[in-house]
Motif scaffolding. Structure first.
Motif, PDB file in Angstrom:
ATOM      1  N   TRP A 164       0.418  -1.242   0.270  1.00 55.80           N
ATOM      2  CA  TRP A 164      -0.007  -0.138   0.133  1.00 55.80           C
ATOM      3  C   TRP A 164       0.988   1.157  -0.155  1.00 55.80           C
ATOM      4  N   TRP A 165       0.666   2.222  -1.006  1.00 55.31           N
ATOM      5  CA  TRP A 165       1.087   3.143  -1.094  1.00 55.31           C
ATOM      6  C   TRP A 165       0.200   4.841  -0.688  1.00 55.31           C
ATOM      7  N   ARG A 166       0.305   5.624  -0.176  1.00 56.98           N
ATOM      8  CA  ARG A 166      -0.306   6.703   0.109  1.00 56.98           C
ATOM      9  C   ARG A 166       0.263   8.169  -0.015  1.00 56.98           C
ATOM     10  N   SER A 167      -0.625   8.191  -0.604  1.00 56.21           N
ATOM     11  CA  SER A 167       0.340  10.523  -1.306  1.00 56.21           C
ATOM     12  C   SER A 167       0.305  11.093   0.652  1.00 56.21           C
ATOM     13  N   ALA A 168       0.908  12.316   0.563  1.00 55.79           N
ATOM     14  CA  ALA A 168       1.284  13.326   1.406  1.00 55.79           C
ATOM     15  C   ALA A 168      -0.355  13.963   1.283  1.00 55.79           C
TER      16      ALA A 168
END
Length: 198
Positions: A164-168
């Motif tokens: 999982w990757w989330r932007s700032a």
């Protein structure tokens, strides 16, 4: 919940606004490029009104961190350092810590606030979803009226578990929803806070 009055003795808690967070090669992409101007505006307003300001510095124990003591990145950003000691009659405190919460630092922030009869804190700084959020949650648990100036904070893109990757921006918004929706803090804009500082 709308912004309430800002108490005459409300403390502005400026969390980890340090040079090391300029190292984007280490941290990744950040959000909210206007955060630093908003942080500066809040410090100016607090000092002009004689309200107390708490400057929090993260002294990382991680060997690779740009925030560890002895590194240039451990120091406050120039605009923050230039404002330290300029509060006139307003009280000022420096808290150093090596964990996420400013309430687990030295000197004891909770004891200092209670000793001064302060029951409201306004949070600003870095990172929205890390040290700002942790300090807000703990402040709420300790019974403080916590206000977070959302656009006077920022954070960085992060990869978590399971790929999982989330932007700032996504992380900051999730942090704001959790804090505000669950009653730990009132999440507002810098303008709302400044308009309430009279």
């Amino acid at each position: 919940m709308d912004i309430a009055e800002i108490a005459d003795n409300a403390a502005l808690v400026v969390v980890d606004v340090q040079k090391g967070f300029e190292d984007l090669a280490f941290w990744g992409q950040r959000n909210n490029p206007g955060a630093d101007d908003n942080i500066a505006s809040l410090i100016d307003a607090w000092q002009a009104s004689g309200r107390p300001v708490v400057f929090v510095r993260h002294d990382s124990v991680e060997p690779e961190s740009p925030l560890r003591p002895g590194q240039e990145g451990n120091g406050f950003k120039e605009y923050v350092e230039a404002r330290r000691g300029k509060g006139g009659a307003g009280a000022e405190l420096l808290v150093t810590k090596s964990v996420n919460s400013a309430f687990y630092g030295s000197p004891d922030l909770d004891a200092w606030l209670k000793g001064a009869g302060i029951s409201q804190i306004v949070l600003t700084g870095i990172q929205t979803n890390m040290c700002v959020e942790t300090t807000a949650r703990m402040g709420g648990n300790l019974g403080y009226d916590v206000v977070v100036a959302y656009d006077a904070t920022y954070t960085f893109d992060v990869e978590g578990p399971f790929g999982w990757w989330r932007s700032a921006d996504e992380l900051a918004q999730a942090s704001a929803v959790s804090l505000h929706g669950d009653g730990f803090a009132r999440v507002v804009t810098t303008k709302e806070v400044l308009d309430a500082v009279v």
